[in-house]
Design a protein around this motif. Structure first.
Motif, mmCIF file in Angstrom:
data_model
loop_
_atom_site.group_PDB
_atom_site.id
_atom_site.type_symbol
_atom_site.label_atom_id
_atom_site.label_comp_id
_atom_site.label_asym_id
_atom_site.label_seq_id
_atom_site.Cartn_x
_atom_site.Cartn_y
_atom_site.Cartn_z
ATOM 1 N N LYS A 142 -5.253 85.653 98.814
ATOM 2 C CA LYS A 142 -5.419 87.115 98.893
ATOM 3 C C LYS A 142 -4.965 87.776 97.598
ATOM 4 C CE LYS A 142 -5.131 87.677 103.901
ATOM 5 N NZ LYS A 142 -4.300 88.090 105.047
ATOM 6 N N ASP A 143 -3.862 87.277 97.056
ATOM 7 C CA ASP A 143 -3.366 87.858 95.805
ATOM 8 C C ASP A 143 -4.323 87.591 94.652
ATOM 9 O OD1 ASP A 143 -1.183 88.933 96.994
ATOM 10 O OD2 ASP A 143 0.183 87.302 96.463
ATOM 11 N N THR A 144 -4.845 86.401 94.645
ATOM 12 C CA THR A 144 -5.817 86.072 93.601
ATOM 13 C C THR A 144 -7.014 87.012 93.678
ATOM 14 O OG1 THR A 144 -5.165 83.747 93.706
ATOM 15 C CG2 THR A 144 -7.265 84.247 92.655
ATOM 16 N N MET A 145 -7.415 87.263 94.897
ATOM 17 C CA MET A 145 -8.534 88.173 95.097
ATOM 18 C C MET A 145 -8.179 89.585 94.666
ATOM 19 S SD MET A 145 -10.748 87.705 98.487
ATOM 20 C CE MET A 145 -9.668 88.699 99.459
ATOM 21 N N ARG A 146 -7.012 89.986 95.097
ATOM 22 C CA ARG A 146 -6.615 91.372 94.866
ATOM 23 C C ARG A 146 -6.293 91.669 93.407
ATOM 24 N NH1 ARG A 146 -2.323 94.101 98.832
ATOM 25 N NH2 ARG A 146 -3.991 93.427 100.187
ATOM 26 N N TYR A 147 -5.610 90.761 92.777
ATOM 27 C CA TYR A 147 -5.129 91.065 91.435
ATOM 28 C C TYR A 147 -5.983 90.463 90.328
ATOM 29 C CZ TYR A 147 -1.141 92.742 94.006
ATOM 30 O OH TYR A 147 -0.343 93.435 94.880
ATOM 31 N N LEU A 148 -6.896 89.624 90.709
ATOM 32 C CA LEU A 148 -7.720 89.009 89.670
ATOM 33 C C LEU A 148 -9.196 89.345 89.861
ATOM 34 C CD1 LEU A 148 -7.154 87.036 87.273
ATOM 35 C CD2 LEU A 148 -7.980 85.242 88.786
ATOM 36 N N TRP A 149 -9.691 89.032 91.025
ATOM 37 C CA TRP A 149 -11.127 89.176 91.225
ATOM 38 C C TRP A 149 -11.552 90.633 91.360
ATOM 39 C CZ3 TRP A 149 -12.063 84.772 95.313
ATOM 40 C CH2 TRP A 149 -11.856 83.546 94.689
ATOM 41 N N MET A 150 -10.828 91.361 92.156
ATOM 42 C CA MET A 150 -11.257 92.742 92.376
ATOM 43 C C MET A 150 -11.205 93.579 91.103
ATOM 44 S SD MET A 150 -9.833 93.207 96.258
ATOM 45 C CE MET A 150 -10.361 94.877 96.476
ATOM 46 N N PRO A 151 -10.146 93.462 90.320
ATOM 47 C CA PRO A 151 -10.174 94.212 89.065
ATOM 48 C C PRO A 151 -11.343 93.832 88.180
ATOM 49 C CG PRO A 151 -7.954 93.514 89.550
ATOM 50 C CD PRO A 151 -8.846 92.825 90.554
ATOM 51 N N ARG A 152 -11.686 92.586 88.231
ATOM 52 C CA ARG A 152 -12.810 92.168 87.394
ATOM 53 C C ARG A 152 -14.129 92.707 87.927
ATOM 54 N NH1 ARG A 152 -11.394 85.963 85.733
ATOM 55 N NH2 ARG A 152 -9.390 86.403 84.783
ATOM 56 N N LEU A 153 -14.206 92.787 89.228
ATOM 57 C CA LEU A 153 -15.403 93.399 89.806
ATOM 58 C C LEU A 153 -15.527 94.840 89.337
ATOM 59 C CD1 LEU A 153 -15.981 92.393 93.546
ATOM 60 C CD2 LEU A 153 -17.632 92.399 91.690
ATOM 61 N N VAL A 154 -14.404 95.512 89.324
ATOM 62 C CA VAL A 154 -14.417 96.903 88.866
ATOM 63 C C VAL A 154 -14.861 96.979 87.420
ATOM 64 C CG1 VAL A 154 -12.984 98.910 88.397
ATOM 65 C CG2 VAL A 154 -12.652 97.631 90.497
ATOM 66 N N GLU A 155 -14.351 96.062 86.649
ATOM 67 C CA GLU A 155 -14.773 96.016 85.251
ATOM 68 C C GLU A 155 -16.288 95.868 85.151
ATOM 69 O OE1 GLU A 155 -12.901 95.359 82.030
ATOM 70 O OE2 GLU A 155 -11.521 96.693 83.075
ATOM 71 N N ARG A 156 -16.768 95.001 85.974
ATOM 72 C CA ARG A 156 -18.210 94.756 85.962
ATOM 73 C C ARG A 156 -18.994 95.999 86.358
ATOM 74 N NH1 ARG A 156 -21.140 89.572 85.300
ATOM 75 N NH2 ARG A 156 -19.677 88.729 83.805
ATOM 76 N N ILE A 157 -18.485 96.654 87.357
ATOM 77 C CA ILE A 157 -19.170 97.863 87.813
ATOM 78 C C ILE A 157 -19.196 98.890 86.702
ATOM 79 C CG2 ILE A 157 -18.986 99.822 89.382
ATOM 80 C CD1 ILE A 157 -17.799 97.795 91.440
ATOM 81 N N GLN A 158 -18.070 99.018 86.063
ATOM 82 C CA GLN A 158 -17.996 99.993 84.975
ATOM 83 C C GLN A 158 -18.911 99.615 83.833
ATOM 84 O OE1 GLN A 158 -13.654 100.252 84.277
ATOM 85 N NE2 GLN A 158 -13.905 102.351 84.985
#
Length: 307
Positions: A142-158
């Motif tokens: 969950k932490d990996t998802m929350r602190y690594l993957w999700m921020p990167r998804l946001v980066e991608r969206i941006q």
DNA sequence: AATATTGCCAACCGCGAACCG
DNA sequence: CCGGTTCGCGGTTGGCAATAT
């Protein structure tokens, strides 16, 4: 096909025994004729009372089956096809809050069904937990998802949003090699309600020949594992949540969505061009590569058990 | 080319909640 | 209140297609 015409077990408590004792019910994939019959009946009589609906419409199906077919497939507002970056982010976010409450999560992704989201989770997200040899519900994962993957998804969206605003308005496919990856503090992603589907894969069909697709590089694997392939790595990895501008305030634990507006936050982050699907040509992005940083991060989670 | 494996997704099942007479 | 029926949810399965061997 044998299983399409089998006797339904009689021991189920929740079914109308008299009815099922008397008739053979079809199971398995729906035919075009059945779809048409169901749609036609609902168009004239509305939905609900599924058992009697099935009977009155002349369908040799259980009410349950009819309901499922309608809700997951035939409903006019059902969206099928590519799950966008924003939808993936929202799914991860909402799942972190509510767990396997698929129907509740689906309520915040207009047009998406709980089944589709559940399938996405099982096929895409759980796969990576499996790769890491950890439980999908573990804190590490969950932490990996929350602190690594999700921020990167946001980066991608941006990045995608930034790219789309600077290119032709009809652009629907973005080649990652052409996207100016990196922080752009002037870029914000518009939050607005998702409208009804736009892409061709939503066309009704009953041959089961199409299914939910995930944007090729919007998949977790892509946003997580492949940044090193992009030339400017620094910009890619420096996730700075304060620079994320999804909406005006970020109050969720992961910092992406309002959490205090649960029922209201149907908003799905969209590209500036309404209904433009943010997906990219996945040709350069393979699916299963963990990079060094990901592994280090995960190891750190295992060692520290804290973030 | 044939066979095995894997990934994906539509559909089914069981169960509990809600509804109704 | 009670028992039967219907609805809706979450978990699971079966089959097809793609990929690997």
């Amino acid at each position: 096909m044998d299983h399409q015409h089998v006797r339904v077990g009689l021991s189920r408590a929740a079914v109308n025994k008299n009815e099922e004792d008397m008739m053979d019910l079809r199971r398995g994939p729906w035919t075009v004729e059945e779809d048409f019959t169901l749609m036609n009946y609902i168009a004239h009589h509305g939905e609900g009372r599924w058992n009697s609906l099935a009977r009155c419409a002349g369908l040799k199906r259980t009410g349950k089956s009819c309901r499922l077919r309608w809700l997951n497939y035939l409903r006019p507002d059902v969206r099928r096809g590519n799950i966008t970056l924003e939808e993936q982010l929202l799914i991860l976010e909402l799942h972190s809050r509510w767990g396997n409450r698929w129907s509740k999560i689906a309520q915040h992704l207009p047009g998406r069904t709980d089944n589709e989201i559940k399938n996405y989770w099982r096929t895409r997200v759980q796969k990576h937990a499996k790769q890491l040899k950890c439980d999908v519900n573990s804190k590490q994962f969950k932490d990996t998802m929350r602190y690594l993957w999700m921020p990167r998804l946001v980066e991608r969206i941006q990045a995608a949003a930034g790219a789309s605003t600077s290119t032709a308005s009809d652009q629907a496919t973005i080649n990652p090699n052409m996207v100016p990856i990196g922080h752009n503090n002037n870029t914000s992603v518009t939050i607005k309600p998702r409208l009804i589907s736009e892409n061709s894969s939503t066309a009704a069909s009953s041959d089961n020949s199409f299914g939910t697709q995930v944007s090729p590089v919007s998949d977790l694997t892509d946003c997580c594992y492949n940044y090193p392939q992009v030339s400017n790595q620094q910009d890619c990895f420096q996730v700075n949540q304060s620079s994320i501008q999804l909406g005006e305030s970020l109050t969720s634990p992961t910092g992406y969505f309002h959490h205090d507006t649960a029922p209201e936050f149907q908003p799905v982050a969209m590209d500036h061009h309404q209904n433009t699907t943010l997906w990219m040509d996945g040709g350069n992005f393979s699916d299963n590569f963990w990079n060094i940083e990901d592994m280090c991060f995960f190891q750190q989670q295992l060692n520290n058990n804290v973030v």
